[in-house]
Write a protein that holds these residues in place. Sequence first.
Motif, mmCIF file in Angstrom:
data_model
loop_
_atom_site.group_PDB
_atom_site.id
_atom_site.type_symbol
_atom_site.label_atom_id
_atom_site.label_comp_id
_atom_site.label_asym_id
_atom_site.label_seq_id
_atom_site.Cartn_x
_atom_site.Cartn_y
_atom_site.Cartn_z
ATOM 1 N N ALA A 7 0.838 -1.205 0.000
ATOM 2 C CA ALA A 7 0.000 0.000 0.000
ATOM 3 C C ALA A 7 0.870 1.251 0.000
ATOM 4 C CB ALA A 7 -0.925 -0.009 1.213
ATOM 5 N N ARG A 10 2.081 1.766 -3.532
ATOM 6 C CA ARG A 10 1.047 2.389 -4.366
ATOM 7 C C ARG A 10 0.916 3.872 -4.049
ATOM 8 N NH1 ARG A 10 -1.513 -2.400 -2.970
ATOM 9 N NH2 ARG A 10 -2.790 -1.351 -1.435
ATOM 10 N N THR A 11 1.007 4.205 -2.769
ATOM 11 C CA THR A 11 0.943 5.608 -2.365
ATOM 12 C C THR A 11 2.105 6.387 -2.972
ATOM 13 O OG1 THR A 11 -0.168 5.028 -0.302
ATOM 14 C CG2 THR A 11 0.934 7.164 -0.371
ATOM 15 N N LEU A 13 3.757 5.706 -5.724
ATOM 16 C CA LEU A 13 3.503 5.885 -7.160
ATOM 17 C C LEU A 13 2.511 7.017 -7.410
ATOM 18 C CD1 LEU A 13 3.311 2.173 -8.322
ATOM 19 C CD2 LEU A 13 5.043 3.858 -8.963
ATOM 20 N N ALA A 14 1.478 7.088 -6.592
ATOM 21 C CA ALA A 14 0.487 8.146 -6.751
ATOM 22 C C ALA A 14 1.088 9.518 -6.458
ATOM 23 C CB ALA A 14 -0.700 7.891 -5.820
#
Length: 96
Positions: A7, A10-11, A13-14
């Motif tokens: 997670a 993913r954070t 990457l965002a």
Amino acid sequence: NERTFLAWLRTALALIASGIALELLGLDLHPGLRLAASLLLIAAGVLTPALGWVNWAQTERAMRVGRPLPSSLLGPAVGVAVAVAGVLVVLSIVFA
């Protein structure tokens, strides 16, 4: 523990994508403030996986030896970075 680490990836990457998009979309914002917000988001995105990995390792060790799970400052740090970037974007709109 692994899902939490994923997670954070993913954070990250965002955050990186948001910083790049903010700078490359060519929005009519104050250039200096827009650049500062973009760099802050990208820097937070670059640091997040490293800090997430450290947190993963500490939590993994604690679980293996039966100690209480350590707290993490990663969530508050990312939250502050995003809030500051948001303030910079608002200021760049006001001063455009």
